[in-house]
Design a protein around this motif. Structure first.
Motif, mmCIF file in Angstrom:
data_model
loop_
_atom_site.group_PDB
_atom_site.id
_atom_site.type_symbol
_atom_site.label_atom_id
_atom_site.label_comp_id
_atom_site.label_asym_id
_atom_site.label_seq_id
_atom_site.Cartn_x
_atom_site.Cartn_y
_atom_site.Cartn_z
ATOM 1 N N ASN A 73 31.798 37.080 22.956
ATOM 2 C CA ASN A 73 30.470 36.581 23.276
ATOM 3 C C ASN A 73 30.158 36.751 24.484
ATOM 4 N N TYR A 74 30.988 36.560 25.562
ATOM 5 C CA TYR A 74 30.299 36.832 26.866
ATOM 6 C C TYR A 74 29.955 38.102 27.187
ATOM 7 N N GLN A 75 30.637 39.155 26.642
ATOM 8 C CA GLN A 75 30.413 40.602 27.072
ATOM 9 C C GLN A 75 28.965 40.727 26.329
ATOM 10 N N GLN A 76 28.960 40.424 25.099
ATOM 11 C CA GLN A 76 27.681 40.591 24.263
ATOM 12 C C GLN A 76 26.400 39.917 25.111
ATOM 13 N N HIS A 77 26.782 38.609 25.593
ATOM 14 C CA HIS A 77 25.526 38.092 26.365
ATOM 15 C C HIS A 77 25.222 38.829 27.630
ATOM 16 N N LEU A 78 26.274 39.518 28.281
ATOM 17 C CA LEU A 78 25.792 40.294 29.645
ATOM 18 C C LEU A 78 25.142 41.352 29.032
ATOM 19 N N LEU A 79 25.439 42.045 28.120
ATOM 20 C CA LEU A 79 24.623 43.055 27.545
ATOM 21 C C LEU A 79 23.402 42.843 27.216
ATOM 22 N N GLN A 80 23.310 41.958 26.308
ATOM 23 C CA GLN A 80 22.021 41.300 26.093
ATOM 24 C C GLN A 80 21.000 41.049 26.945
ATOM 25 N N SER A 81 21.459 40.550 28.053
ATOM 26 C CA SER A 81 20.754 40.098 29.073
ATOM 27 C C SER A 81 20.016 41.147 30.004
ATOM 28 N N GLU A 82 20.687 42.426 29.658
ATOM 29 C CA GLU A 82 20.355 43.585 30.289
ATOM 30 C C GLU A 82 19.557 44.422 29.363
ATOM 31 N N GLY A 83 19.202 43.703 28.152
ATOM 32 C CA GLY A 83 18.440 44.669 27.124
ATOM 33 C C GLY A 83 19.094 45.548 26.124
ATOM 34 N N VAL A 84 20.645 45.500 26.461
ATOM 35 C CA VAL A 84 21.429 46.166 25.546
ATOM 36 C C VAL A 84 21.513 45.432 24.052
ATOM 37 N N LEU A 85 21.103 45.870 22.970
ATOM 38 C CA LEU A 85 21.087 45.106 21.868
ATOM 39 C C LEU A 85 22.399 45.777 20.807
ATOM 40 N N LEU A 86 22.863 44.742 20.169
ATOM 41 C CA LEU A 86 24.020 45.065 19.191
ATOM 42 C C LEU A 86 23.196 44.861 17.757
ATOM 43 N N ASN A 87 23.556 45.846 16.912
ATOM 44 C CA ASN A 87 23.028 45.565 15.377
ATOM 45 C C ASN A 87 23.663 44.630 14.757
ATOM 46 N N ASP A 88 23.419 44.399 13.543
ATOM 47 C CA ASP A 88 24.074 43.323 12.707
ATOM 48 C C ASP A 88 25.356 43.568 12.356
ATOM 49 N N LYS A 89 26.028 44.690 12.787
ATOM 50 C CA LYS A 89 27.296 44.996 12.693
ATOM 51 C C LYS A 89 28.044 44.914 13.919
ATOM 52 N N GLY A 90 27.578 44.339 14.851
ATOM 53 C CA GLY A 90 28.148 44.341 16.294
ATOM 54 C C GLY A 90 28.227 45.553 17.037
ATOM 55 N N LYS A 91 27.569 46.660 16.794
ATOM 56 C CA LYS A 91 27.671 47.913 17.435
ATOM 57 C C LYS A 91 26.288 48.350 18.208
ATOM 58 N N VAL A 92 26.625 48.812 19.448
ATOM 59 C CA VAL A 92 25.543 49.188 20.148
ATOM 60 C C VAL A 92 25.167 50.719 19.816
ATOM 61 N N ASP A 93 24.060 50.988 19.766
ATOM 62 C CA ASP A 93 23.350 52.326 19.618
ATOM 63 C C ASP A 93 23.595 53.367 20.687
ATOM 64 N N LEU A 94 24.754 53.965 20.675
ATOM 65 C CA LEU A 94 24.871 54.761 21.659
ATOM 66 C C LEU A 94 23.758 55.952 21.994
ATOM 67 N N GLY A 95 23.304 56.397 20.957
ATOM 68 C CA GLY A 95 22.124 57.339 21.249
ATOM 69 C C GLY A 95 21.068 56.905 21.975
ATOM 70 N N ARG A 96 21.093 55.429 21.989
ATOM 71 C CA ARG A 96 19.806 54.992 22.794
ATOM 72 C C ARG A 96 20.437 54.428 24.354
ATOM 73 N N TYR A 97 21.641 53.924 24.342
ATOM 74 C CA TYR A 97 22.011 53.126 25.345
ATOM 75 C C TYR A 97 23.090 53.864 26.216
ATOM 76 N N ARG A 98 23.550 54.904 25.703
ATOM 77 C CA ARG A 98 24.836 55.731 26.458
ATOM 78 C C ARG A 98 23.937 56.215 27.808
ATOM 79 N N HIS A 99 24.952 55.987 28.799
ATOM 80 C CA HIS A 99 24.664 56.650 30.189
ATOM 81 C C HIS A 99 25.219 57.897 30.333
ATOM 82 N N HIS A 100 24.633 58.906 30.681
ATOM 83 C CA HIS A 100 25.399 60.411 31.037
ATOM 84 C C HIS A 100 25.117 60.455 32.538
ATOM 85 N N LEU A 101 26.151 61.050 32.991
ATOM 86 C CA LEU A 101 26.075 61.482 34.591
ATOM 87 C C LEU A 101 25.420 62.899 34.217
ATOM 88 N N LEU A 102 24.576 63.287 35.585
ATOM 89 C CA LEU A 102 23.811 64.295 35.704
ATOM 90 C C LEU A 102 24.669 65.305 36.260
#
Length: 102
Positions: A73-102
């Motif tokens: 719950n603490y990690q979920q709260h920290l992610l959500q406070s930064e705008g990273v949402l988890l779906n109803d199955k508790g997963k982050v949409d990696l296509g939307r939120y994954r960071h890639h190095l340049l």
């Protein structure tokens, strides 16, 4: 400190707010594609010392790795406070939120 560890720490520090990376992704960028467990150990033992944004690192399924409810719950709260949402199955949409190095 080993080169892999130095690289992994630098990569973790580079994850911007509102983005996530996976353990395996960090390991691959740091030069050890099969080193996801090493990344877990780095996060566990060095997050405080190096002020790492540990909460921005998740597993390859887009899930928070913690099983214990309070830590989850603490990690979920920290992610959500930064705008990273988890779906109803508790997963982050990696296509939307994954960071890639340049």
């Amino acid at each position: 400190m080993e080169r892999f560890t130095e690289k992994a720490i630098a990569i973790i520090k580079s994850i911007p707010s509102g983005k996530v990376m996976t353990y395996g992704q960090i390991a691959a960028y740091a030069g050890s594609p099969r080193g996801a467990r090493q990344v877990v150990r780095i996060l566990h033992s060095m997050s405080s010392k190096h002020d790492l944004p540990w909460h921005r690192v998740i597993n390859s399924k887009g899930e928070i790795g913690f099983k214990e409810e309070g830590q989850y719950n603490y990690q979920q709260h920290l992610l959500q406070s930064e705008g990273v949402l988890l779906n109803d199955k508790g997963k982050v949409d990696l296509g939307r939120y994954r960071h890639h190095l340049l």
